[in-house]
Scaffold this active site. Sequence first.
Site, PDB file in Angstrom:
ATOM      1  N   ARG A  18       0.808  -1.226   0.000  1.00 22.27           N
ATOM      2  CA  ARG A  18       0.000   0.000   0.000  1.00 22.27           C
ATOM      3  C   ARG A  18       0.845   1.282   0.000  1.00 22.27           C
ATOM      4  NH1 ARG A  18      -3.900  -0.959   4.830  1.00 22.27           N
ATOM      5  NH2 ARG A  18      -2.440  -2.639   5.273  1.00 22.27           N
ATOM      6  N   THR A  84       3.023 -13.858   9.987  1.00 20.60           N
ATOM      7  CA  THR A  84       3.779 -13.394  11.155  1.00 20.60           C
ATOM      8  C   THR A  84       4.223 -14.564  12.024  1.00 20.60           C
ATOM      9  OG1 THR A  84       1.634 -13.035  12.226  1.00 20.60           O
ATOM     10  CG2 THR A  84       2.706 -11.109  11.265  1.00 20.60           C
ATOM     11  N   SER A 107       6.694  -4.666  15.191  1.00 18.46           N
ATOM     12  CA  SER A 107       6.730  -4.533  13.730  1.00 18.46           C
ATOM     13  C   SER A 107       7.638  -3.378  13.332  1.00 18.46           C
ATOM     14  CB  SER A 107       5.326  -4.250  13.191  1.00 18.46           C
ATOM     15  OG  SER A 107       4.539  -5.406  13.327  1.00 18.46           O
ATOM     16  N   GLY A 108       8.324  -3.563  12.238  1.00 23.37           N
ATOM     17  CA  GLY A 108       9.225  -2.527  11.746  1.00 23.37           C
ATOM     18  C   GLY A 108       8.512  -1.303  11.209  1.00 23.37           C
ATOM     19  N   GLY A 146      -6.826  -7.588  14.094  1.00 20.51           N
ATOM     20  CA  GLY A 146      -7.207  -8.785  14.830  1.00 20.51           C
ATOM     21  C   GLY A 146      -7.907  -8.362  16.119  1.00 20.51           C
ATOM     22  N   TYR A 372      27.910  34.673  -7.418  1.00 20.49           N
ATOM     23  CA  TYR A 372      28.213  33.240  -7.359  1.00 20.49           C
ATOM     24  C   TYR A 372      29.669  33.089  -6.969  1.00 20.49           C
ATOM     25  CZ  TYR A 372      29.689  28.609  -8.476  1.00 20.49           C
ATOM     26  OH  TYR A 372      30.246  27.365  -8.363  1.00 20.49           O
ATOM     27  N   ASN A 392      34.610  29.644 -12.381  1.00 22.28           N
ATOM     28  CA  ASN A 392      35.476  28.573 -11.867  1.00 22.28           C
ATOM     29  C   ASN A 392      35.580  27.396 -12.829  1.00 22.28           C
ATOM     30  OD1 ASN A 392      32.743  28.039 -11.418  1.00 22.28           O
ATOM     31  ND2 ASN A 392      33.176  26.637  -9.725  1.00 22.28           N
ATOM     32  N   SER A 411      32.014  46.338  -8.003  1.00 25.63           N
ATOM     33  CA  SER A 411      30.774  45.669  -8.401  1.00 25.63           C
ATOM     34  C   SER A 411      30.944  44.986  -9.750  1.00 25.63           C
ATOM     35  CB  SER A 411      29.651  46.699  -8.530  1.00 25.63           C
ATOM     36  OG  SER A 411      29.377  47.226  -7.265  1.00 25.63           O
TER      37      SER A 411
HETATM   38  C1  UD1 Z   1      -1.194  -8.237  12.234  1.00 28.01           C
HETATM   39  C2  UD1 Z   1      -1.901  -9.116  13.264  1.00 28.01           C
HETATM   40  C3  UD1 Z   1      -3.208  -8.461  13.679  1.00 28.01           C
HETATM   41  C4  UD1 Z   1      -2.949  -7.078  14.228  1.00 28.01           C
HETATM   42  C5  UD1 Z   1      -2.183  -6.251  13.201  1.00 28.01           C
HETATM   43  C6  UD1 Z   1      -1.746  -4.942  13.804  1.00 28.01           C
HETATM   44  C7  UD1 Z   1      -1.287 -11.373  12.600  1.00 28.01           C
HETATM   45  C8  UD1 Z   1      -1.760 -12.635  11.990  1.00 28.01           C
HETATM   46  N1  UD1 Z   1      -2.165 -10.392  12.661  1.00 28.01           N
HETATM   47  O1  UD1 Z   1      -2.057  -8.186  11.100  1.00 28.01           O
HETATM   48  O2  UD1 Z   1      -3.860  -9.266  14.661  1.00 28.01           O
HETATM   49  O3  UD1 Z   1      -4.163  -6.438  14.555  1.00 28.01           O
HETATM   50  O4  UD1 Z   1      -0.988  -6.939  12.784  1.00 28.01           O
HETATM   51  O5  UD1 Z   1      -1.192  -4.139  12.817  1.00 28.01           O
HETATM   52  O6  UD1 Z   1      -0.169 -11.285  13.033  1.00 28.01           O
HETATM   53  N2  UD1 Z   1       5.385  -9.712   8.469  1.00 28.01           N
HETATM   54  C9  UD1 Z   1       6.481 -10.520   8.318  1.00 28.01           C
HETATM   55  N3  UD1 Z   1       6.332 -11.695   7.634  1.00 28.01           N
HETATM   56  C10 UD1 Z   1       5.149 -12.070   7.113  1.00 28.01           C
HETATM   57  C11 UD1 Z   1       4.039 -11.236   7.290  1.00 28.01           C
HETATM   58  C12 UD1 Z   1       4.183 -10.066   7.975  1.00 28.01           C
HETATM   59  O7  UD1 Z   1       7.565 -10.202   8.770  1.00 28.01           O
HETATM   60  O8  UD1 Z   1       5.087 -13.133   6.512  1.00 28.01           O
HETATM   61  C13 UD1 Z   1       5.558  -8.441   9.181  1.00 28.01           C
HETATM   62  C14 UD1 Z   1       5.139  -7.248   8.358  1.00 28.01           C
HETATM   63  O9  UD1 Z   1       6.229  -6.741   7.627  1.00 28.01           O
HETATM   64  C15 UD1 Z   1       4.665  -6.281   9.419  1.00 28.01           C
HETATM   65  C16 UD1 Z   1       4.130  -7.195  10.520  1.00 28.01           C
HETATM   66  O10 UD1 Z   1       4.700  -8.457  10.293  1.00 28.01           O
HETATM   67  O11 UD1 Z   1       5.756  -5.542   9.944  1.00 28.01           O
HETATM   68  C17 UD1 Z   1       2.621  -7.290  10.503  1.00 28.01           C
HETATM   69  O12 UD1 Z   1       2.229  -7.824   9.270  1.00 28.01           O
HETATM   70  P1  UD1 Z   1       0.905  -7.367   8.563  1.00 28.01           P
HETATM   71  O13 UD1 Z   1       0.767  -8.094   7.292  1.00 28.01           O
HETATM   72  O14 UD1 Z   1       0.846  -5.884   8.525  1.00 28.01           O
HETATM   73  O15 UD1 Z   1      -0.151  -7.954   9.598  1.00 28.01           O
HETATM   74  P2  UD1 Z   1      -1.655  -7.616   9.661  1.00 28.01           P
HETATM   75  O16 UD1 Z   1      -2.370  -8.417   8.662  1.00 28.01           O
HETATM   76  O17 UD1 Z   1      -1.847  -6.166   9.644  1.00 28.01           O
HETATM   77 CA    CA Z   2      -0.274  -4.064   9.322  1.00 32.34          CA
END
Ligand code: UD1
Ligand code: CA
Length: 483
Positions: A18, A84, A107-108, A146, A372, A392, A411
């Site tokens: 996104r 995740t 999360s990053g 979630g 300049y 220059n 000048s």
């Molecule tokens: C996740 C949570 C959700 C919560 C939400 C908050 C799960 C299943 N769901 O959903 O309950 O409300 O975050 O924002 O965890 N990532 C990885 N590897 C993957 C998938 C994701 O490292 O395979 C990282 C993403 O880069 C991100 C974080 O995990 O930093 C969350 O992933 P995202 O896909 O945004 O999770 P949501 O579906 O939003």
């Molecule tokens: Ca998210």
Amino acid sequence: MTDPRLAVIVLAAGEGTRMRSKRAKVLHPIAGLPMIAHVLTTARHLEPAYVEVVVRHQRDEVSAAVIEFADDAIVVDQDEVPGTGRAVELAVQALPADFDGDVVVVSGDVPLLDAVTLGALVEQHRAAAASATVLSAVLDDATGYGRIVRDASGAVTAIVEHKDADETVLAITEVNSGSYVFAASALRELLPRIGTANAQGEKYLTDVVALLRESAAPVAAVPVAENWRVAGVNDRAQLAEQAARLNAMIVRGHQLNGVTVHDPATTWIDLTVSIGEDTELWPNTRLAGATTIERDAVIGPDTTLVDCEVGEGAIVKRTDATLAVIRAYATVGPFAYLRPGTELGGGGKIGAFVETKNARIGRSSKVPHLSYIGDTEVGEGSNIGAGTITANYDGVNKHRTTVGSHVRTGSHNVFVAPVTIGDGAYSGAGAVIRKDVPAGALAMSVAPQRNLDGWVLTNRPGSAAAEAAAAAEGGAGTDPSGA
Ligand code: UD1
Ligand code: CA
């Protein structure tokens, strides 16, 4: 002191579609640093024994940033199993086998979550001897998140993803923020048991909660005090929102340290900038990178300083400057453009519509107007005339101009480099200086002026100029043709 029983896992493998960007989501900067750098700083503040970052999409770019901002972090590559849960499973596998402490998962793309909030979460987790402690948030609009499902007694029984939820669950307003503390042992035991049979075909970390519940292990969910702290960045609108929040905090921090900020909403200050007491910032000012400003300076309005050094009491108005040094009590602007390698000495001046580059302008020396000045060295107490250009560039190479101390140049001079003007020398207006000027000499290069008397009356008869000239001479006949 390092907590040997604590590990932090930063999730950063997601695609971030996104954002609609060729840049990895976690590398988009706020307050001058990529989002992941903010998260790593927070992780570091918890003083864990291990920091791990899970990467997959644009893994080379992301892991390079990870190493830049946390060189002791462990980079974990996620495989093709999505979710995740898989990300955390692989990160836990990368920890030493005998690590059985607590694991913070963040999360990053949540740059404003702070170490105080997370530290308190770890303490609550430990005080309750919980297997999992979820940082939750109560939202007016929980769409996409979630949901935290609790039983009649209020105990957490599950986290159900929006896409897997029925109407009863969708009505729940307490959501999973995506930050947690887990017992490492619980993750080791349960993550391998989680499948991908859900609406998204992913291995959900959140499924650990229901499994813990089945084994009667204690799970807690603690709502965050300020929802914005856990807000993730998924698109550019959220990026701007979080950047503005962080900026507001940074501005406020400087205000409390004694900096006058007249218009916080239009003043943008990177986290890496330092500003001395009693300095004043006027609207539309951006201070970026490694910029440092000493006390009693006045910056702005309409000024951008990137990687600049500004001395005590300096005044910098309506200026764009990068990698420039402006020493104490110097003045710059309005409408000045200072490019890399500019160094303006104490009490010196770079004035209106002046561009400088690789220019060392000595103490109390001035380039006040429309010039300049590039690849140039100017001594102390010299004045460069209005409209001066250092030529220059010969089309192939750049050459240096050297101006001594206490020089006065006329000048509209052009200094055709390489050229040297000695101490105390002068140059006439309009001079094109191609040869070195010895100390104390006056250099002139313009041909002596000739006036052709009566030229206008003869050559432009009947014109307004001719009439004016005739009147000035006191003559009666304004039209030599007599018509
Ligand atoms: C996740 C949570 C959700 C919560 C939400 C908050 C799960 C299943 N769901 O959903 O309950 O409300 O975050 O924002 O965890 N990532 C990885 N590897 C993957 C998938 C994701 O490292 O395979 C990282 C993403 O880069 C991100 C974080 O995990 O930093 C969350 O992933 P995202 O896909 O945004 O999770 P949501 O579906 O939003
Ligand atoms: Ca998210």
